[in-house]
Every structure is written in structure tokens, then in C-alpha cells.
Design a protein around this motif. Structure first.
Motif, PDB file in Angstrom:
ATOM      1  N   CYS A   1      78.673  97.575 -51.468  1.00 24.93           N
ATOM      2  CA  CYS A   1      78.692  97.060 -53.088  1.00 24.93           C
ATOM      3  C   CYS A   1      76.917  96.295 -52.953  1.00 24.93           C
ATOM      4  O   CYS A   1      77.022  95.060 -52.970  1.00 24.93           O
ATOM      5  CB  CYS A   1      80.039  95.667 -53.018  1.00 24.93           C
ATOM      6  SG  CYS A   1      81.455  96.819 -52.621  1.00 24.93           S
ATOM      7  N   PRO A   2      77.185  96.128 -54.838  1.00 28.31           N
ATOM      8  CA  PRO A   2      76.115  95.044 -55.429  1.00 28.31           C
ATOM      9  C   PRO A   2      76.647  93.521 -55.282  1.00 28.31           C
ATOM     10  O   PRO A   2      77.985  92.977 -55.038  1.00 28.31           O
ATOM     11  CB  PRO A   2      75.898  95.401 -56.698  1.00 28.31           C
ATOM     12  CG  PRO A   2      77.130  95.947 -57.375  1.00 28.31           C
ATOM     13  CD  PRO A   2      77.766  96.452 -55.866  1.00 28.31           C
TER      14      PRO A   2
ATOM     15  N   SER B   1      77.509  89.757 -55.965  1.00 30.23           N
ATOM     16  CA  SER B   1      77.987  88.818 -57.318  1.00 30.23           C
ATOM     17  C   SER B   1      77.022  88.383 -57.909  1.00 30.23           C
ATOM     18  O   SER B   1      76.177  87.689 -57.179  1.00 30.23           O
ATOM     19  CB  SER B   1      78.999  88.012 -56.946  1.00 30.23           C
ATOM     20  OG  SER B   1      80.706  88.944 -56.306  1.00 30.23           O
TER      21      SER B   1
ATOM     22  N   SER C   1      84.531  91.430 -66.438  1.00 31.05           N
ATOM     23  CA  SER C   1      83.356  91.134 -65.046  1.00 31.05           C
ATOM     24  C   SER C   1      82.777  90.421 -65.555  1.00 31.05           C
ATOM     25  O   SER C   1      81.536  89.997 -66.115  1.00 31.05           O
ATOM     26  CB  SER C   1      82.800  92.549 -65.108  1.00 31.05           C
ATOM     27  OG  SER C   1      83.454  93.595 -64.927  1.00 31.05           O
TER      28      SER C   1
ATOM     29  N   ASP D   1      79.637  83.521 -61.372  1.00 31.68           N
ATOM     30  CA  ASP D   1      80.948  85.113 -61.738  1.00 31.68           C
ATOM     31  C   ASP D   1      82.033  84.589 -61.733  1.00 31.68           C
ATOM     32  O   ASP D   1      83.123  84.496 -62.235  1.00 31.68           O
ATOM     33  CB  ASP D   1      80.650  85.350 -59.889  1.00 31.68           C
ATOM     34  CG  ASP D   1      81.924  86.303 -60.316  1.00 31.68           C
ATOM     35  OD1 ASP D   1      82.699  87.057 -61.276  1.00 31.68           O
ATOM     36  OD2 ASP D   1      81.962  87.198 -59.725  1.00 31.68           O
TER      37      ASP D   1
ATOM     38  N   GLN E   1      79.894  96.907 -66.899  1.00 37.81           N
ATOM     39  CA  GLN E   1      78.825  95.748 -66.253  1.00 37.81           C
ATOM     40  C   GLN E   1      77.369  96.717 -67.077  1.00 37.81           C
ATOM     41  O   GLN E   1      76.425  97.584 -67.281  1.00 37.81           O
ATOM     42  CB  GLN E   1      78.882  95.975 -64.821  1.00 37.81           C
ATOM     43  CG  GLN E   1      80.161  95.555 -64.420  1.00 37.81           C
ATOM     44  CD  GLN E   1      80.428  95.325 -63.153  1.00 37.81           C
ATOM     45  OE1 GLN E   1      79.495  96.034 -62.484  1.00 37.81           O
ATOM     46  NE2 GLN E   1      81.797  95.481 -62.606  1.00 37.81           N
TER      47      GLN E   1
ATOM     48  N   GLY F   1      78.315  94.160 -60.468  1.00 37.28           N
ATOM     49  CA  GLY F   1      79.137  92.553 -59.324  1.00 37.28           C
ATOM     50  C   GLY F   1      79.895  91.937 -59.902  1.00 37.28           C
ATOM     51  O   GLY F   1      80.808  91.594 -58.376  1.00 37.28           O
TER      52      GLY F   1
END
Length: 204
Positions: A31-32, A34, A80, A38, A157, A58
Motif C-alpha cells: 500500500c502507498p 499515508s 480520503s 492524513d 484519490q 493512500g
């Protein structure tokens, strides 16, 4: 995050075969990471009239659902989301724009006492202003605390650009002008005013 269940079987069958073995390959990409802002508690402070490149890839969603102001196409959340804080230098009409972003953005603005919103309390929200990008124009109060919540419609996103402009420059600060000083005379209790050129005026 969480378990993923996979079911495998031959194509073109009408029942579940018993005793058959199947093999397959599953490839997972990490996963990318964050974004640093965030969460609302990590809002990045902005000032003046900046132009900021951003990405919400992310990002998770930690802001409240906003059914009153943010409903668009059945989506009432700003998903997101990433966060920026802003304290205006003066009273002004502020334009907060995401025009030119590469994905379907959504934007909400809050005025708080410096805390993060936990209940629906946005003072403005927008989904599509310039194409699929968002923009809000609103009056702001100098010295007040605002939060800009930048997200995506239905969880979209991507990369974007945040531009903040005022309707006019803030006025220059009022210069401090010396008028001398005041002293109470210890001998007679009279009030003495000494001007900037040294002259003295006495008052009862």
C-alpha cells in the motif's frame, strides 16, 4: 487491510467438484504510504496566498460525515481526506481552489477553536466547481482558525493543486507613534508629560 477470501474452480461447470486440487498465484503490491497530513491532528499550517501541490493517495478518512452541505451524487462524506490549517491575516473574501487537480476532488472548510471536528460542522463544502475539481469562496475573519479538508468524491484519490487567494491585500499595520512619556512628580504629586522633543506639561 484484513483477510481476503479467494474461491477457485474450473469454468463452465454446474456443480462444485469434489476432490479436485487447484493452484494459482496471487501477487500483492504494498500500500502507498499515508500523506503526512492524513489526520486532522496533523494539519499542515498555511498562510498568505500559497499555491500548494498535494496528493491524497493512500489517505484514510477521519473527518465527520457532512450530509447537510456535502451531499453530491449520493455521497455525503469527504473521503480520503487530508488537512490544512489557516489563520487569515485580516478580514477578507477568501477563495480556496482545487482547480487543475487530476482527480474528482471534494472540499470542506471548518471554523473551529483549534480543535478537530467530530460532528458535522462544515461552514462550506463543494464537489464540482471547475470540471471535477472543487472551489469555495467565503468571508473569513482575521485571526480566526480555519481547517481545509481536501478529499475525493466517493473516495477518489490523486494528485492536486491547492490555491488560496484573497479579494484584496491586507492593509499595512498601523505604525506606532511616540507621544513621549508620563511621570508623577514625587515632590508635589502633579502629573508631568514629557513630549518627544523634551518639553514638559504639568497637570493636576
Amino acid at each position: 487491510p484484513g483477510p481476503i477470501w479467494l474461491w477457485a474452480g474450473p469454468s463452465g461447470f454446474t456443480g462444485v467438484p469434489c476432490g479436485a486440487e487447484y493452484a494459482g498465484t496471487v501477487t500483492c503490491s504494498p500500500c502507498p504510504p499515508s500523506p503526512p497530513n492524513d489526520f486532522c491532528a496533523d494539519a499542515i499550517p498555511l498562510s498568505g496566498e500559497p499555491i500548494v501541490a498535494f496528493s491524497n493517495i493512500g489517505a484514510t478518512t477521519d473527518g465527520p460525515d457532512e450530509p447537510a452541505l456535502c451531499e453530491s451524487g449520493g455521497d455525503t462524506q469527504v473521503e480520503s481526506d487530508i488537512w490544512y490549517s489557516y489563520i487569515p491575516d485580516c478580514n477578507a473574501i477568501l477563495t480556496v481552489s482545487l482547480c487543475g487537480s487530476s482527480y474528482d476532488t471534494k472540499l470542506a472548510i471548518y471554523q473551529t477553536d483549534g480543535t478537530c471536528p467530530v460532528q458535522p460542522s462544515a461552514i462550506a463544502c463543494n464537489d464540482d466547481f471547475c470540471g471535477l475539481s472543487s472551489q469555495i469562496m467565503l468571508p473569513v475573519i482575521g485571526g480566526a482558525y480555519y481547517l481545509f479538508r481536501v478529499g475525493g468524491w466517493n473516495g477518489a484519490q490523486g494528485d492536486g493543486i491547492l490555491t488560496i487567494t484573497r479579494d484584496q491585500p491586507c492593509p499595512p499595520p498601523i505604525p506606532c507613534v511616540s507621544v513621549g512619556y508620563i511621570q508623577i512628580s514625587p515632590s508635589d504629586g502633579l502629573l508631568n508629560h514629557y513630549g518627544v522633543t523634551g518639553e514638559r506639561n504639568r497637570y493636576e
